[in-house]
Each structure stands twice: as structure tokens, then as C-alpha cells.
Design a protein around this motif. Sequence first.
Motif, PDB file in Angstrom:
ATOM      1  N   ILE A  48       0.827  -1.200   0.000  1.00 21.60           N
ATOM      2  CA  ILE A  48       0.000   0.000   0.000  1.00 21.60           C
ATOM      3  C   ILE A  48       0.865   1.254   0.000  1.00 21.60           C
ATOM      4  O   ILE A  48       1.943   1.291   0.579  1.00 21.60           O
ATOM      5  N   LYS A  49       0.384   2.297  -0.679  1.00 13.63           N
ATOM      6  CA  LYS A  49       1.097   3.566  -0.774  1.00 13.63           C
ATOM      7  C   LYS A  49       0.245   4.669  -0.158  1.00 13.63           C
ATOM      8  O   LYS A  49      -0.987   4.575  -0.146  1.00 13.63           O
ATOM      9  N   PRO A  50       0.874   5.732   0.323  1.00 15.52           N
ATOM     10  CA  PRO A  50       0.102   6.824   0.917  1.00 15.52           C
ATOM     11  C   PRO A  50      -0.958   7.393  -0.022  1.00 15.52           C
ATOM     12  O   PRO A  50      -2.044   7.776   0.419  1.00 15.52           O
ATOM     13  N   GLU A  51      -0.640   7.439  -1.314  1.00 14.33           N
ATOM     14  CA  GLU A  51      -1.613   7.997  -2.270  1.00 14.33           C
ATOM     15  C   GLU A  51      -2.844   7.114  -2.448  1.00 14.33           C
ATOM     16  O   GLU A  51      -3.845   7.537  -3.055  1.00 14.33           O
ATOM     17  N   ASP A  52      -2.804   5.899  -1.905  1.00 14.95           N
ATOM     18  CA  ASP A  52      -3.967   5.005  -1.977  1.00 14.95           C
ATOM     19  C   ASP A  52      -4.957   5.275  -0.839  1.00 14.95           C
ATOM     20  O   ASP A  52      -6.028   4.676  -0.813  1.00 14.95           O
ATOM     21  N   ILE A  53      -4.593   6.163   0.085  1.00 11.80           N
ATOM     22  CA  ILE A  53      -5.404   6.374   1.289  1.00 11.80           C
ATOM     23  C   ILE A  53      -6.013   7.768   1.282  1.00 11.80           C
ATOM     24  O   ILE A  53      -5.320   8.762   1.063  1.00 11.80           O
ATOM     25  N   ILE A  78      -7.447  -0.342  -3.478  1.00 16.13           N
ATOM     26  CA  ILE A  78      -6.641  -1.520  -3.791  1.00 16.13           C
ATOM     27  C   ILE A  78      -6.994  -1.920  -5.215  1.00 16.13           C
ATOM     28  O   ILE A  78      -8.009  -2.552  -5.474  1.00 16.13           O
ATOM     29  N   GLY A  79      -6.151  -1.542  -6.171  1.00 18.29           N
ATOM     30  CA  GLY A  79      -6.471  -1.789  -7.575  1.00 18.29           C
ATOM     31  C   GLY A  79      -7.712  -0.997  -7.973  1.00 18.29           C
ATOM     32  O   GLY A  79      -7.773   0.223  -7.803  1.00 18.29           O
ATOM     33  N   ASP A  80      -8.733  -1.682  -8.473  1.00 18.85           N
ATOM     34  CA  ASP A  80      -9.978  -1.032  -8.848  1.00 18.85           C
ATOM     35  C   ASP A  80     -11.018  -1.082  -7.726  1.00 18.85           C
ATOM     36  O   ASP A  80     -12.175  -0.681  -7.929  1.00 18.85           O
ATOM     37  N   SER A  81     -10.642  -1.589  -6.581  1.00 18.44           N
ATOM     38  CA  SER A  81     -11.592  -1.755  -5.484  1.00 18.44           C
ATOM     39  C   SER A  81     -11.311  -0.757  -4.364  1.00 18.44           C
ATOM     40  O   SER A  81     -10.242  -0.149  -4.292  1.00 18.44           O
ATOM     41  N   ILE A 125     -29.517   0.483  -8.458  1.00 20.04           N
ATOM     42  CA  ILE A 125     -28.378  -0.445  -8.555  1.00 20.04           C
ATOM     43  C   ILE A 125     -28.265  -1.336  -7.318  1.00 20.04           C
ATOM     44  O   ILE A 125     -27.825  -2.492  -7.414  1.00 20.04           O
ATOM     45  N   THR A 126     -28.648  -0.835  -6.150  1.00 17.23           N
ATOM     46  CA  THR A 126     -28.482  -1.628  -4.929  1.00 17.23           C
ATOM     47  C   THR A 126     -29.396  -2.851  -4.901  1.00 17.23           C
ATOM     48  O   THR A 126     -29.164  -3.778  -4.119  1.00 17.23           O
ATOM     49  N   LYS A 127     -30.424  -2.865  -5.742  1.00 18.74           N
ATOM     50  CA  LYS A 127     -31.339  -4.005  -5.794  1.00 18.74           C
ATOM     51  C   LYS A 127     -30.918  -5.038  -6.831  1.00 18.74           C
ATOM     52  O   LYS A 127     -31.555  -6.092  -6.951  1.00 18.74           O
ATOM     53  N   SER A 128     -29.854  -4.720  -7.550  1.00 19.03           N
ATOM     54  CA  SER A 128     -29.400  -5.634  -8.603  1.00 19.03           C
ATOM     55  C   SER A 128     -28.524  -6.742  -8.030  1.00 19.03           C
ATOM     56  O   SER A 128     -27.914  -6.587  -6.957  1.00 19.03           O
ATOM     57  N   LYS A 129     -28.448  -7.828  -8.755  1.00 19.37           N
ATOM     58  CA  LYS A 129     -27.652  -8.975  -8.328  1.00 19.37           C
ATOM     59  C   LYS A 129     -26.161  -8.656  -8.297  1.00 19.37           C
ATOM     60  O   LYS A 129     -25.407  -9.185  -7.458  1.00 19.37           O
ATOM     61  N   ALA A 130     -25.724  -7.776  -9.168  1.00 19.31           N
ATOM     62  CA  ALA A 130     -24.292  -7.488  -9.301  1.00 19.31           C
ATOM     63  C   ALA A 130     -23.770  -6.535  -8.226  1.00 19.31           C
ATOM     64  O   ALA A 130     -22.556  -6.435  -8.018  1.00 19.31           O
ATOM     65  N   PHE A 131     -24.675  -5.859  -7.534  1.00 20.70           N
ATOM     66  CA  PHE A 131     -24.236  -4.853  -6.568  1.00 20.70           C
ATOM     67  C   PHE A 131     -23.609  -5.511  -5.331  1.00 20.70           C
ATOM     68  O   PHE A 131     -24.161  -6.451  -4.758  1.00 20.70           O
ATOM     69  N   LEU A 132     -22.458  -5.010  -4.937  1.00 23.97           N
ATOM     70  CA  LEU A 132     -21.767  -5.498  -3.739  1.00 23.97           C
ATOM     71  C   LEU A 132     -21.353  -4.312  -2.864  1.00 23.97           C
ATOM     72  O   LEU A 132     -20.965  -3.260  -3.373  1.00 23.97           O
ATOM     73  N   TYR A 133     -21.429  -4.513  -1.565  1.00 22.99           N
ATOM     74  CA  TYR A 133     -20.961  -3.485  -0.645  1.00 22.99           C
ATOM     75  C   TYR A 133     -19.448  -3.593  -0.484  1.00 22.99           C
ATOM     76  O   TYR A 133     -18.874  -4.685  -0.579  1.00 22.99           O
ATOM     77  N   PRO A 134     -18.772  -2.480  -0.227  1.00 23.08           N
ATOM     78  CA  PRO A 134     -17.312  -2.530  -0.047  1.00 23.08           C
ATOM     79  C   PRO A 134     -16.956  -3.166   1.294  1.00 23.08           C
ATOM     80  O   PRO A 134     -17.709  -3.034   2.274  1.00 23.08           O
ATOM     81  N   PRO A 135     -15.832  -3.850   1.343  1.00 21.82           N
ATOM     82  CA  PRO A 135     -15.405  -4.436   2.632  1.00 21.82           C
ATOM     83  C   PRO A 135     -14.987  -3.332   3.603  1.00 21.82           C
ATOM     84  O   PRO A 135     -14.523  -2.251   3.202  1.00 21.82           O
TER      85      PRO A 135
END
Length: 365
Positions: A48-53, A78-81, A125-135
Amino acid sequence: METQNTTTSNGVNNSHTKDNAAKIVFGDPVLCAQFLKGYTDIPLFKEIKPEDIENVSSHFLPLFQESRDSDTVNKIRIGDSEIYLIALIEHQSENDFDMSFRILRYIVFIWTDYAAQQEKLHKGITKSKAFLYPPILPVVYYEGTSTWSAPLNFKDRVFLNNVLGDYIPSFNYLVVPLNKYSKQDLIEKNDELSLIFLINQLQNSSEFHALKDIPKEYTEHLTENTPDYLLKIIGKVIAVLLHKLNIPDEEVYEVTDQITRRKFSMMFDNFQAYDVQETRRVSREEGRLEGRIEGERAGRIEGEQLHLIKLVIKKIEKQCSAAQIAEILEEPLDTIQQIYDIALCQAPDYNADKILKELNSKTVL
């Protein structure tokens, strides 16, 4: 929890002192990155880098509906997440056994806000199957001296969890106890955060001298590699921690000044550790003793007055102002100012007996 409300000469607000120090640490991306890489043992954070935070505490904390100004929320890429980091700061001597429930509320608030933001961008979007909450990673940074023994899993706080466990929210939070790291452990990490943690482990001002044997390579690394802005942050954090130990302003200023001037090794060598409260107690004891010795001539009170004058003279010789002396000795400024003004007229040949005589003639003391 400490609730002193003072502002020091170096600009550090001393309300909830330990909380402020930890908030500065987790609010800075460089120090937060060092914490995630060096203290969580989570492989995902090793690169992890400071610019990621990104610190997003100002957005979330009003939602928490409780006075937790020390807690921070960071968004980590973290990457695209994205991952949300909740850092809760605890320095109580006793465990907070309701920590898991407080964290659960934090998690729900963050996910609720995240869903609302996504709905604004993509309605439904939150009602769709593909929607996920972030960890969300909840971390408890624990500065207490006792072992943290509160349950780490929320389910353990719910009745009948052994029967209805499948239907009860289950998650762990990560505890990072400062007291688990030895002085050598921290030195081996060889970064700015380790220096802050070394200071934070001190239980009294005299222990500061124990840091003078830190390897030269450690302080040289900090001297050569720490950016200017981070030196200022380290200075602020260490100032807060030293005030926690009742170190006088003049001593705190000298330490922080050496940090900003990249004189890390001198910081440990030149520090004259003493506690304001302890200094005052010793001064009173010495004053009473000297008062008894002087008793046949002038009585106990006069002896204490004479002792106070001698203490003021010593501080004047160190070029302290009247206000600084009053704060160090915790005496009224008007009393110190009168001694100070008479003494300056004698400089450089100070005579405590003559100062006392002049003061008594004016019925000042």
C-alpha cells in the motif's frame, strides 16, 4: 478519559490528549500506510502507498451520533476496489466490552451512506444482483497497559448465539495493542511511526532518557528520509504525548524544535526530564525543609519563600520568562513576576536574601 482543555505554546490543543495524537497519526496517509503495512499483518496491505489512502472522517463521523472525535475513517484503494478502514482509538485501562456493537453501528452507517451514493449515480443499482458493498476493516488501536480481553466477534455478545448463531451477524475486529511491541521491535521497523509509538509507550518523563541509546542508524534514517511536512506532524504528535506526561512547555518546545531541525539524536541527549506536578511536590518538600532550617531566624514561611526565590533565579539563568517560570512551578504569575523584576535588577549577581528582604519590605509575599 483525559479532558484537559489547554492550548500549549506550540499550538497543540490538549483536550483528550491521547485521542488527538492517534487522530493525527491515522489522519495522515504516510503514517496510516506505515501502520497498515507494519502492524496489521494483512498481506493485502504490504504494497500500500500513501496515495492510496483518503481520509473521509469528516463525512462519516457526524453520522455516528456519539462523541468519538478520535475515531477515523479512511477509504483505501486496492487496484480497482475500495476498502473502508475504521480506526477506533482506545487508551482506557479497562476493556470496552461493547466495542463490537459500536463497530456494528459504524459499519451499518458506512454501508448505508455508500448505498445512497451509488443510488444517486445509478438508480436501483443496490437491488441488482451485481451490486456489492465494499469491505470494511475495523481496527482498534489500543494504548492501554492491560491485555485486551473483550470479545472480538459481535456474535459473542448476543444471547443464545450457540443456538441461533447462523442468524446473528458475525464479524471480528482487529486489535492492535501498542504494549505488545518491545522497544527493539519498534526500532527494527525503522520508520516515523515507530518513533511516535516509542514515545507513546513512555509511562513517565524519566523514561525518555532510556531512548538515548537508540542506534545511530535509526535516527540517521529519520534525519535523511523524513519529508519536512511529516517532521511537523511528528512534532505535533510527540508534543501531545509529552504533555500527557506533564512535561513543561519549554521542554516540549525544545524537543519538537529538534525534530523539525532534523536533530533526532540531540532530542534524546539534551532532554531534561521532569514532571510539573512532581517538581512542584519536591519544591514544596524542599521548601518545608529549608523553612525548618531557617526557622530560628525567620520561620518556616520565610524559608519557603527563600526557596521559591532560588528556584526563580535558576530559571532566569536559563533565560526563562516570568510566564514560563510561573507555569513550570505552578505559582501565581503576579508572585513570580515581582520576584522576577527585582532579580533582573541584580543581574548577573543574584542574591536570594536581598530579593527576599526587598519583597518583605513591600509586603508582597
